[in-house]
Design an enzyme around this catalytic site. Structure first.
Site, PDB file in Angstrom:
ATOM      1  N   GLY A 128       0.846  -1.185   0.033  1.00 33.81           N
ATOM      2  CA  GLY A 128      -0.131  -0.040   0.080  1.00 33.81           C
ATOM      3  C   GLY A 128       0.769   1.266  -0.018  1.00 33.81           C
ATOM      4  N   ASP A 239      12.914 -11.677   0.890  1.00 31.87           N
ATOM      5  CA  ASP A 239      12.569 -10.844  -0.273  1.00 31.87           C
ATOM      6  C   ASP A 239      13.469  -9.716   0.033  1.00 31.87           C
ATOM      7  OD1 ASP A 239      11.026  -9.902  -2.304  1.00 31.87           O
ATOM      8  OD2 ASP A 239       9.703  -8.500  -0.977  1.00 31.87           O
TER       9      ASP A 239
HETATM   10  N1  LIG Z   1      10.801   3.768   6.526  1.00 28.89           N
HETATM   11  C1  LIG Z   1      10.845   4.549   5.225  1.00 28.89           C
HETATM   12  N2  LIG Z   1      11.275   5.891   5.317  1.00 28.89           N
HETATM   13  C2  LIG Z   1      11.269   6.605   4.059  1.00 28.89           C
HETATM   14  N3  LIG Z   1      10.628   6.108   2.911  1.00 28.89           N
HETATM   15  C3  LIG Z   1      10.115   4.775   2.902  1.00 28.89           C
HETATM   16  C4  LIG Z   1      10.230   3.982   4.105  1.00 28.89           C
HETATM   17  N4  LIG Z   1       9.711   2.929   3.979  1.00 28.89           N
HETATM   18  C5  LIG Z   1       9.234   3.018   2.555  1.00 28.89           C
HETATM   19  N5  LIG Z   1       9.342   3.997   2.176  1.00 28.89           N
HETATM   20  C6  LIG Z   1       9.266   4.605   0.815  1.00 28.89           C
HETATM   21  O1  LIG Z   1       8.010   3.859   0.140  1.00 28.89           O
HETATM   22  C7  LIG Z   1       8.339   3.165  -0.954  1.00 28.89           C
HETATM   23  C8  LIG Z   1       7.569   1.872  -0.972  1.00 28.89           C
HETATM   24  O2  LIG Z   1       7.925   0.995   0.097  1.00 28.89           O
HETATM   25  P1  LIG Z   1       7.388  -0.308   0.357  1.00 28.89           P
HETATM   26  O3  LIG Z   1       8.205  -0.977   1.264  1.00 28.89           O
HETATM   27  O4  LIG Z   1       5.981  -0.373   0.759  1.00 28.89           O
HETATM   28  O5  LIG Z   1       7.371  -0.990  -1.021  1.00 28.89           O
HETATM   29  P2  LIG Z   1       8.622  -1.902  -1.781  1.00 28.89           P
HETATM   30  O6  LIG Z   1       9.512  -2.404  -0.828  1.00 28.89           O
HETATM   31  O7  LIG Z   1       9.107  -0.787  -2.610  1.00 28.89           O
HETATM   32  O8  LIG Z   1       7.962  -2.782  -2.644  1.00 28.89           O
HETATM   33  P3  LIG Z   1       7.191  -4.100  -2.237  1.00 28.89           P
HETATM   34  O9  LIG Z   1       6.225  -3.604  -1.448  1.00 28.89           O
HETATM   35  O10 LIG Z   1       6.456  -4.727  -3.658  1.00 28.89           O
HETATM   36  O11 LIG Z   1       8.261  -5.011  -1.707  1.00 28.89           O
HETATM   37  C9  LIG Z   1       9.796   2.782  -0.761  1.00 28.89           C
HETATM   38  O12 LIG Z   1      10.362   2.737  -1.995  1.00 28.89           O
HETATM   39  C10 LIG Z   1      10.385   3.894  -0.129  1.00 28.89           C
HETATM   40  O13 LIG Z   1      10.600   5.320  -1.152  1.00 28.89           O
END
Ligand SMILES: Nc1ncnc2c1ncn2[C@@H]1O[C@H](COP(=O)(O)OP(=O)(O)OP(=O)(O)O)[C@@H](O)[C@H]1O
Length: 420
Positions: A128, A239
């Site tokens: 999300g 992952d």
């Molecule tokens: N703790 C955090 N601090 C700053 N930005 C964050 C943080 N967590 C996530 N993000 C931002 O949100 C984006 C989406 O993160 P999320 O972990 O939901 O998905 P993902 O790892 O990119 O993909 P997937 O869910 O398919 O593994 C990241 O690429 C990053 O830019």
């Protein structure tokens, strides 16, 4: 007529038999007691998830030996700890209550306020959207909102909360709270201001230097080492990918996203394949058997992303296989941004480590401890070289000042001789 001697023998036999009977009764009695005590304990424990316990946040790897212990102590202060992260929330959330894992739970309205009604989006994952949250005290966090149609769902949410509640290390992204309220599921993390490694490698803007990339590989290695060798029971991330490596304000890397993680204790049981295309271990894909060596494979891919800035879904493995054909083959696939700005020997050494991580045979892949040691050696060699160079500089200036001193002495002597 029974003899007196016979009576003694019978007495001894009866005594022995009684003794044995008592011993057997005592033995089974103790076993029964222990078993019931164990079952009682299990019944009490059932409410608490059996996830890994935290060992500590620092120095779980053996490589933090004497030579580096000072730098570790210094670096520890660079990393905001969970307690400080939690405290700013704690001040602002009187009605929060801790979950079984010790992670504080927050009401929806508090998060709505902190995110200014979910206005600043940091990114979007399969879980999300992720929003920036700012508290009046200035503390910043990232709030991941589980989409109602999330493909991962509540199970991963619970894994994340219970796992991260017990896992704390400076190279893992800290979970500082969560929210289950008004039909919403949210995870609150420490804010990683430099976003994901994938964003840094594949989008315009900041160019990652070689030293930064080497440090990032070491940070990731430390994070995985904690999961594999520090956590009890060990954890397989499942992952690992550049999108799941986040960077803080000082470009230090932390491993994120434990939604798919699995305790190693379950290892061996078959389950449906999970992970991301391009990072998944072919051995895991063909056998469906998950081991720590699958994380090592994914880490090998990340190492080559750092070297080449080629995404694994853009035929990275073909380039890597080509590069593996000669000792300096990696020179051909080096990220253009690094050309001229890196020590090519260090690049080749990191590539050798990457190749080992990607070995077809699981047994031939190194353990994460070995990977950490190998990356550290690259760093230590550089430090030693810098020391030698500065020592040589020091030597040079020392020699120069001695020559100058001698010239002064000689001129004084010349003066004395002239006077004489
Ligand atoms: N703790 C955090 N601090 C700053 N930005 C964050 C943080 N967590 C996530 N993000 C931002 O949100 C984006 C989406 O993160 P999320 O972990 O939901 O998905 P993902 O790892 O990119 O993909 P997937 O869910 O398919 O593994 C990241 O690429 C990053 O830019």
């Amino acid at each position: 007529m029974v003899h007196k001697g016979d009576l003694v023998v019978i007495g001894i036999c009866v005594g022995l038999a009684l003794g044995i009977l008592l011993a057997v009764l005592a033995f089974f009695g103790i076993r029964w007691y222990k078993k019931h005590a164990y079952l009682r304990r299990c019944a009490n424990d059932r409410s608490v998830p059996t996830h890994p316990i935290r060992i500590n946040g620092f120095g779980t790897s053996t490589e933090f030996s004497a030579s580096l212990s000072n730098s570790v102590a210094a670096k520890a202060s660079e990393y905001p700890q969970k307690s400080s992260q939690v405290s700013w929330w704690a001040h602002n959330n009187k009605d929060r209550f801790a979950s079984a894992s010790g992670i504080p739970r927050y009401p929806y309205k508090d998060i709505q306020k902190a995110t200014q009604n979910f206005t600043t989006i940091l990114g979007q994952g399969s879980f999300g959207p992720v929003y920036k949250a700012t508290m009046p005290t200035g503390g910043v966090a990232a709030v991941k909102v589980l989409a109602s149609d999330s493909s991962q769902g509540e199970r991963e949410f619970q894994t994340e909360v219970s796992l991260l509640g017990r896992l704390h290390h400076r190279n893992l992204v800290n979970l500082i709270g969560y929210c289950v309220d008004k039909g919403q599921h949210m995870l609150i993390y420490e804010f990683m201001s430099n976003g994901s490694l994938a964003n840094l490698l594949y989008s315009e803007g900041h160019i990652l230097g070689w030293e930064e990339r080497l440090q990032i590989s070491l940070d990731i290695s430390h994070g995985i080492e904690y999961l594999h060798e520090g956590a009890v029971p060990p954890v397989i991330h499942r992952d690992l990918k550049s999108a799941n490596i986040l960077l803080d304000h000082s470009m230090r890397a932390k491993v994120a996203d434990f939604g798919l993680s699995k305790e190693e204790v379950f290892d061996g049981r078959k389950s449906c394949l999970k992970g991301t295309y391009g990072y998944m271990d072919p051995a895991y894909m063909s056998t469906n058997k998950l081991t720590m060596k699958s994380d090592i494979y994914s880490f090998g891919i990340i190492i080559f992303e750092l070297i080449t800035a080629i995404h694994p879904q853009q035929n990275l493995m073909e380039y890597v296989d080509l590069a593996g054909m000669s000792p300096d083959g990696v020179d051909e696939i080096l990220d253009k941004q690094l050309v001229g700005g890196c020590n090519i020997e260090e690049v080749r050494e990191l590539a050798r480590i990457g190749h080992k991580c990607l070995h077809k045979s699981l047994r031939k892949r190194p353990s994460i401890g070995e990977v950490t040691q190998a990356i550290l050696k690259i760093k230590q060699r550089r430090l030693a070289k810098e020391d030698t160079m500065s020592f040589a500089d020091g030597d040079f200036s020392r020699v120069m000042s001695r020559i100058e001193d001698q010239q002064i002495e000689l001129s004084k002597l010349g003066g004395l001789n002239g006077e004489a």
